[in-house]
Design an enzyme around this catalytic site. Structure first.
Site, PDB file in Angstrom:
ATOM      1  CG  ASP A   7       7.147  -1.334   7.182  1.00  0.00           C
ATOM      2  OD1 ASP A   7       8.178  -1.332   7.882  1.00  0.00           O
ATOM      3  OD2 ASP A   7       6.754  -2.333   6.534  1.00  0.00           O
ATOM      4  CE  LYS A  29      10.866  -6.514   9.082  1.00  0.00           C
ATOM      5  NZ  LYS A  29      10.226  -6.176   7.804  1.00  0.00           N
ATOM      6  CD  GLN A  50       9.081  -8.265   4.890  1.00  0.00           C
ATOM      7  OE1 GLN A  50       8.977  -7.985   6.075  1.00  0.00           O
ATOM      8  NE2 GLN A  50      10.061  -7.775   4.138  1.00  0.00           N
TER       9      GLN A  50
END
Ligand code: NDP
Length: 293
Positions: free
Chosen positions: A120, A53, A97
């Site tokens: 997200d 990312k 994450q």
């Protein structure tokens, strides 16, 4: 004739669009998009995903910040780290994450993320909006699959989609997006999970089969209809003596035997993975431009 649904090439096309969009922002005197990622602990897979990312941000001209925290971080320390990112005006969007260590309450952490920075799409506000077909941040993996179908020109209207897996980050949002009244969309959707009986009877009826369960080579040729579109979300590490590392990544689909039956199929790697990253970048640009107004 089977065709490869090339997520790598499609993600590069999206990245080129993002690079142009960043340049256009700069030309107008607007800021560069800024994505932050919180990485807790030293899970090698998580570190690799976050690394991908961060690299993608550099390729498209975003600023990125990696916030590393030790496995021993407490719930309240992690919540403070999230609030700091919420309050930082330069950061347009951020992700935490997953998975988080066992002593952390994931849900409380995800709910602490400001929905306007939740690129997200895991906050209940965004998940709720998605289920109501309202504008929101879509979770990156299902969003990437929708883009892949769209850009390949695959007609989904009226098709029967069968999703293997019902997780809140892949299977469930995938089902919601494929059932939307739109293009891609308008599928009739079946969701299967570990309690589904006669699974192969469902999968054999799929025009579009999405495998998101996390078991190497689970989907075999007898489970797939001739001409199906097969999307393989799985990322599984299996032993491979021919590799220096002694292992390699493979999907949930027995690709070699299933591919000849398909009209389209995604490879692993090079299918859904790069599309997930590209979608996260799109969400970050969106979060940034939402603030311009
Ligand atoms: P989860 O483990 O959260 O969910 C797995 C789902 O599969 C569950 O719904 C489970 O059912 C179901 N399942 C497990 N075993 C079976 C079985 N034998 N038959 C039918 N259903 C079964 O995984 P995720 O959704 O997070 O991820 C799925 C896979 O996708 C993983 O390999 C993951 O690494 C990969 N992934 C890839 C991404 C990418 O960018 N390419 C992004 C995210 C994930 P139940 O609910 O009953 O337990």
């Amino acid at each position: 004739m089977m065709q490869i649904l090339d997520g790598k090439a499609t993600s590069l096309a999206i990245e080129a669009e993002l690079t142009e969009a960043v340049q256009a922002r700069l030309d107008q005197g607007l800021k560069r998009p800024h994505l932050a990622a919180v990485l807790v602990g030293d899970n090698p897979a998580s570190r690799a995903y976050v690394g991908h990312k961060v690299k993608a941000c550099a390729r498209v001209g975003f600023v990125s910040t990696l916030v590393e925290q030790p496995t021993s971080i407490t719930q309240s320390e992690l919540l403070s780290a999230v609030r700091e990112l919420n309050d930082n005006p330069d950061i347009d969007g951020f992700i935490v994450q997953l998975p988080l260590p066992d002593h952390i309450d994931d849900q409380e952490v995800l709910e602490a993320v400001l929905p306007t920075k939740d690129v997200d799409g895991f906050h209940p506000v965004n998940a709720g909006k998605m289920s109501l077909d309202l504008p929101c941040f879509l979770p990156a993996t299902p969003k990437g699959i929708i883009s892949l179908l769209d850009r390949a020109g695959i007609d989904t209207q009226g098709k029967h989609a069968v999703i293997l897996g019902r997780s809140s980050i892949v299977g469930t949002p995938m089902a919601l997006l494929l059932r939307r009244n739109g293009a891609p969309g308008n599928c009739t959707v079946t969701i299967c999970h570990s309690r589904t009986q006669n699974l192969a009877e469902h999968t054999r009826r799929a025009d579009i089969l999405v495998a998101a369960i996390g078991r190497a080579h689970f989907v075999t040729e007898d489970m797939v209809k001739d001409g199906a579109v097969v999307i393989d979300v799985g990322i599984n590490r299996i032993p491979d003596a021919s590799k220096k590392s002694g292992s390699r990544l493979t999907g949930d689909v027995d690709f070699d035997n299933v591919a000849p039956k398909c009209s389209w199929i995604t490879p692993v790697p090079g299918g859904v993975g790069p599309m997930t990253i590209a979608s996260l970048m799109q969400n970050t640009l969106q979060a940034c431009s939402n603030k311009d107004a």
